[in-house]
Design an enzyme around this catalytic site. Structure first.
Site, PDB file in Angstrom:
ATOM      1  CB  ALA A 168      37.530  72.968  -8.952  1.00  0.00           C
ATOM      2  CE1 TYR A 169      35.786  71.044  -1.044  1.00  0.00           C
ATOM      3  CE2 TYR A 169      35.487  73.353  -0.463  1.00  0.00           C
ATOM      4  CZ  TYR A 169      34.884  71.893  -0.160  1.00  0.00           C
ATOM      5  OH  TYR A 169      34.504  71.647   1.220  1.00  0.00           O
ATOM      6  CB  VAL A 171      31.803  75.180  -9.806  1.00  0.00           C
ATOM      7  CG1 VAL A 171      30.719  74.477 -10.760  1.00  0.00           C
ATOM      8  CG2 VAL A 171      32.018  76.073  -9.496  1.00  0.00           C
ATOM      9  CB  VAL A 204      36.142  71.437  10.084  1.00  0.00           C
ATOM     10  CG1 VAL A 204      35.982  70.019  11.378  1.00  0.00           C
ATOM     11  CG2 VAL A 204      34.276  71.676  10.249  1.00  0.00           C
ATOM     12  CB  THR A 206      39.821  67.560   8.738  1.00  0.00           C
ATOM     13  OG1 THR A 206      39.360  68.782   7.610  1.00  0.00           O
ATOM     14  CG2 THR A 206      38.755  67.463   9.689  1.00  0.00           C
TER      15      THR A 206
HETATM   16  P1  NAP Z   1      39.676  64.899   5.290  1.00  0.00           P
HETATM   17  O1  NAP Z   1      39.954  64.803   6.405  1.00  0.00           O
HETATM   18  O2  NAP Z   1      40.239  65.266   3.997  1.00  0.00           O
HETATM   19  O3  NAP Z   1      38.955  63.545   4.727  1.00  0.00           O
HETATM   20  C1  NAP Z   1      38.158  62.780   2.975  1.00  0.00           C
HETATM   21  C2  NAP Z   1      37.505  61.779   3.475  1.00  0.00           C
HETATM   22  O4  NAP Z   1      37.377  61.774   1.950  1.00  0.00           O
HETATM   23  C3  NAP Z   1      38.547  60.853   3.546  1.00  0.00           C
HETATM   24  O5  NAP Z   1      38.154  59.917   4.059  1.00  0.00           O
HETATM   25  C4  NAP Z   1      39.528  60.632   1.989  1.00  0.00           C
HETATM   26  O6  NAP Z   1      40.168  59.065   2.084  1.00  0.00           O
HETATM   27  C5  NAP Z   1      37.679  60.755   1.666  1.00  0.00           C
HETATM   28  N1  NAP Z   1      37.284  60.257   0.399  1.00  0.00           N
HETATM   29  C6  NAP Z   1      38.725  61.412  -0.669  1.00  0.00           C
HETATM   30  N2  NAP Z   1      38.628  61.298  -1.928  1.00  0.00           N
HETATM   31  C7  NAP Z   1      37.626  60.006  -2.271  1.00  0.00           C
HETATM   32  C8  NAP Z   1      36.782  58.923  -2.856  1.00  0.00           C
HETATM   33  N3  NAP Z   1      37.589  59.081  -4.148  1.00  0.00           N
HETATM   34  N4  NAP Z   1      36.075  58.215  -2.622  1.00  0.00           N
HETATM   35  C9  NAP Z   1      36.137  57.798  -0.974  1.00  0.00           C
HETATM   36  N5  NAP Z   1      36.456  59.144   0.376  1.00  0.00           N
HETATM   37  C10 NAP Z   1      37.610  59.573  -0.498  1.00  0.00           C
HETATM   38  O7  NAP Z   1      38.330  66.056   5.345  1.00  0.00           O
HETATM   39  P2  NAP Z   1      37.324  66.699   6.606  1.00  0.00           P
HETATM   40  O8  NAP Z   1      37.626  67.792   6.218  1.00  0.00           O
HETATM   41  O9  NAP Z   1      36.672  65.627   6.469  1.00  0.00           O
HETATM   42  O10 NAP Z   1      36.165  66.738   5.116  1.00  0.00           O
HETATM   43  C11 NAP Z   1      35.010  65.949   5.251  1.00  0.00           C
HETATM   44  C12 NAP Z   1      34.407  66.505   4.409  1.00  0.00           C
HETATM   45  O11 NAP Z   1      33.785  67.854   4.715  1.00  0.00           O
HETATM   46  C13 NAP Z   1      34.308  66.578   3.116  1.00  0.00           C
HETATM   47  O12 NAP Z   1      33.170  66.303   1.639  1.00  0.00           O
HETATM   48  C14 NAP Z   1      34.978  68.170   2.531  1.00  0.00           C
HETATM   49  O13 NAP Z   1      34.320  68.747   1.941  1.00  0.00           O
HETATM   50  C15 NAP Z   1      33.592  69.239   4.029  1.00  0.00           C
HETATM   51  N6  NAP Z   1      34.256  70.404   4.306  1.00  0.00           N
HETATM   52  C16 NAP Z   1      35.368  70.523   5.152  1.00  0.00           C
HETATM   53  C17 NAP Z   1      35.817  71.167   5.331  1.00  0.00           C
HETATM   54  C18 NAP Z   1      36.455  71.686   7.034  1.00  0.00           C
HETATM   55  O14 NAP Z   1      37.211  72.738   7.351  1.00  0.00           O
HETATM   56  N7  NAP Z   1      37.724  70.565   6.962  1.00  0.00           N
HETATM   57  C19 NAP Z   1      34.568  72.225   5.173  1.00  0.00           C
HETATM   58  C20 NAP Z   1      33.818  72.476   4.270  1.00  0.00           C
HETATM   59  C21 NAP Z   1      33.524  71.215   4.267  1.00  0.00           C
HETATM   60  P3  NAP Z   1      41.549  59.333   1.960  1.00  0.00           P
HETATM   61  O15 NAP Z   1      42.115  58.896   3.325  1.00  0.00           O
HETATM   62  O16 NAP Z   1      41.561  57.593   0.693  1.00  0.00           O
HETATM   63  O17 NAP Z   1      41.956  60.066   1.319  1.00  0.00           O
END
Ligand code: NAP
Length: 248
Positions: A168-169, A171, A204, A206
């Site tokens: 799902a992610y 898509v 990344v 996180t």
């Molecule tokens: P993360 O540390 O898990 O942070 C995700 C953030 O999204 C958190 O602030 C979370 O809030 C917020 N969030 C989740 N559901 C939400 C909602 N319904 N409304 C508002 N905020 C919401 O992950 P990250 O790695 O920083 O991810 C940031 C973006 O990068 C995402 O879009 C992810 O798909 C993308 N990304 C990450 C990677 C990677 O390797 N880390 C790779 C490719 C893309 P809460 O703290 O309240 O949960």
């Protein structure tokens, strides 16, 4: 000169927190948002229409917006129609609804950034569905019909036969990239010269990416910040990693 103002979703941790830090380093005032109420953050669950409306009113009263970084995202465990629906609700529809609500307050030269993923590459989908998503003439309605058909196919157990991945992610991010192209076309005639692009941050470190990811949040955030501050005449409708255009 007027302050430049940005909104970052999911700014309380991870890549969103780092995007905020780097934007501020660039002299941009950032309205940070977080899903849970937190001091110093506007409360924004991107799946909540009331939160989105309140943010739009605040931004309008504040005098307008120069950049929106749609960073909030989820990668849920498991795979079924419910997971597909909940993932799309945040990663695709959340970003779409926040963008639509803030667009009227965007100032000339505003930039919209979608934090996408390598999992958003088109190669994740096969066959006719892929051709439909990649169609340069795809409309917003067409895109929404496609993701609805994905959820229906998952519920019916026919998604793999139809060319969808069991993810799902993936898509949701493929659809986010398609939305960027749709928005870029919708905005092409807008006199404000708004540019919209997607970033692949790479893998990344996180909470989502885990500790063994090779890239730092600084690496993951840099291209989003670059896209949020693109000069006039920059690209629109593209997909970027490390400040370079990459194939979708
Ligand atoms: P993360 O540390 O898990 O942070 C995700 C953030 O999204 C958190 O602030 C979370 O809030 C917020 N969030 C989740 N559901 C939400 C909602 N319904 N409304 C508002 N905020 C919401 O992950 P990250 O790695 O920083 O991810 C940031 C973006 O990068 C995402 O879009 C992810 O798909 C993308 N990304 C990450 C990677 C990677 O390797 N880390 C790779 C490719 C893309 P809460 O703290 O309240 O949960």
């Amino acid at each position: 000169m007027q302050d430049r103002v940005a909104v970052v979703t999911g700014a309380n941790r991870g890549i969103g927190a780092e995007v905020t830090r780097q934007l501020r380093e660039n002299g941009i005032r950032v309205i940070t948002t977080s899903r849970e109420p937190l001091d110093g953050f506007a409360t924004l669950d991107v799946t909540r229409a009331d939160h989105i409306d309140a943010l739009a009113r605040r931004v309008k009263a504040d005098g307008g917006l120069d950049a929106l970084v749609n960073n909030a995202g989820v990668s849920l465990d498991g795979f079924d129609a419910d997971v597909a629906r909940r993932t799309l609700a945040v990663n695709l529809f959340g970003a779409m609804h926040v963008t639509d609500a803030l667009l009227p307050s965007m100032r000339p030269g505003a930039r919209i950034v979608m934090v996408s993923s390598g999992m958003g590459e088109l190669s994740g989908v096969r066959g006719e569905e892929r051709a439909r998503i990649a169609d340069p003439e795809l409309t917003r309605e067409g895109l929404l019909a496609l993701v609805e058909s994905f959820v229906r196919d998952v519920a019916a157990g026919t998604h793999a036969r139809r060319g969808w991945p069991s993810n799902a992610y993936s898509v949701s991010k493929i659809a986010m990239n398609a939305l960027v192209r749709v928005l870029a076309r919708e905005l092409a005639a807008d006199p404000r010269g708004i540019l919209v692009n997607a970033e692949n941050p790479g893998w990344v470190r996180t909470r989502m990416g885990g500790r063994s990811a090779p890239r730092s949040v600084e690496d993951g955030a840099r291209t989003a910040v670059w896209l949020a501050t693109l000069p006039e005449g920059g690209p629109s409708g593209g997909f970027f990693r490390d400040e370079q255009a990459i194939p979708w």
